[in-house]
Design an enzyme around this catalytic site. Structure first.
Site, PDB file in Angstrom:
ATOM      1  CD  GLN A  47       0.884   1.468   8.946  1.00 49.09           C
ATOM      2  OE1 GLN A  47       0.748   0.668   8.025  1.00 49.09           O
ATOM      3  NE2 GLN A  47       0.578   1.187  10.196  1.00 49.09           N
TER       4      GLN A  47
ATOM      5  CG  HIS B 190      -0.322   0.023   2.528  1.00 50.59           C
ATOM      6  ND1 HIS B 190       0.266  -1.086   3.080  1.00 50.59           N
ATOM      7  CD2 HIS B 190      -0.168   1.013   3.426  1.00 50.59           C
ATOM      8  CE1 HIS B 190       0.748  -0.781   4.278  1.00 50.59           C
ATOM      9  NE2 HIS B 190       0.506   0.493   4.507  1.00 50.59           N
TER      10      HIS B 190
ATOM     11  CE1 TYR C 266      -1.403   4.213  11.332  1.00 51.33           C
ATOM     12  CE2 TYR C 266      -1.565   5.358   9.235  1.00 51.33           C
ATOM     13  CZ  TYR C 266      -1.835   4.259  10.019  1.00 51.33           C
ATOM     14  OH  TYR C 266      -2.516   3.196   9.480  1.00 51.33           O
TER      15      TYR C 266
ATOM     16  CG  HIS D  69       0.313   5.139   4.581  1.00 52.54           C
ATOM     17  ND1 HIS D  69      -0.845   5.306   5.286  1.00 52.54           N
ATOM     18  CD2 HIS D  69       0.710   3.872   4.807  1.00 52.54           C
ATOM     19  CE1 HIS D  69      -1.134   4.189   5.914  1.00 52.54           C
ATOM     20  NE2 HIS D  69      -0.208   3.303   5.633  1.00 52.54           N
TER      21      HIS D  69
END
Length: 136
Positions: A128, A60, A124, A62
């Site tokens: 990640q 993924h 955050y 971000h």
């Protein structure tokens, strides 16, 4: 981050966006990871979208971005995912036949950054990225 301005507008429109490769395949590593990061930075510059923080993890991506109010989030994401797919396939043609011409999954997650601090979102995203790096 300070407020930005257009000719008649002061704005601070920040978003946390997460999107994934089709079927959430863990393909974003090595050279492809570097290319995806470079492509996203380039496309954001073209649209004058500021990247505050970002991480390309194995399955993924971000982004913490400031999108001008004249561009909707959905228009920006359509542009980002569409153009980046073409650029990724241009650099990595072997991936094109794998997922029926689509590199990214159809949807994405977005939240307006307002009640939380920029530092909290950046922390955050960093966590990640560290977690993803540990899994690699």
């Amino acid at each position: 981050m300070d407020n930005k301005s257009l000719s008649h507008t002061r704005w601070k429109c920040q978003y946390h966006i997460v999107f994934i490769p089709k079927y959430r395949k863990k393909v974003l590593y090595g050279r492809l990871k570097v290319d995806v990061k470079e492509i996203i930075c380039t496309l954001c510059k073209y649209k004058r979208v500021d990247i505050i923080a970002g991480a390309v993890c194995a399955d993924h991506v971000h982004l913490s971005v400031a999108i001008p109010p004249k561009i909707s989030v959905s228009d920006f994401m359509g542009y980002l995912k569409g153009k980046s797919t073409l650029m990724i396939y241009d650099r990595h043609p072997e991936l094109q036949s794998r997922w029926d011409k689509s590199f990214w999954a159809r949807g994405y997650y977005v939240e307006k950054i307002g009640n939380i601090t920029d530092a909290a979102v950046e922390r955050y995203i960093r966590e990640q990225a560290d977690k993803s790096r540990d899994e690699d």
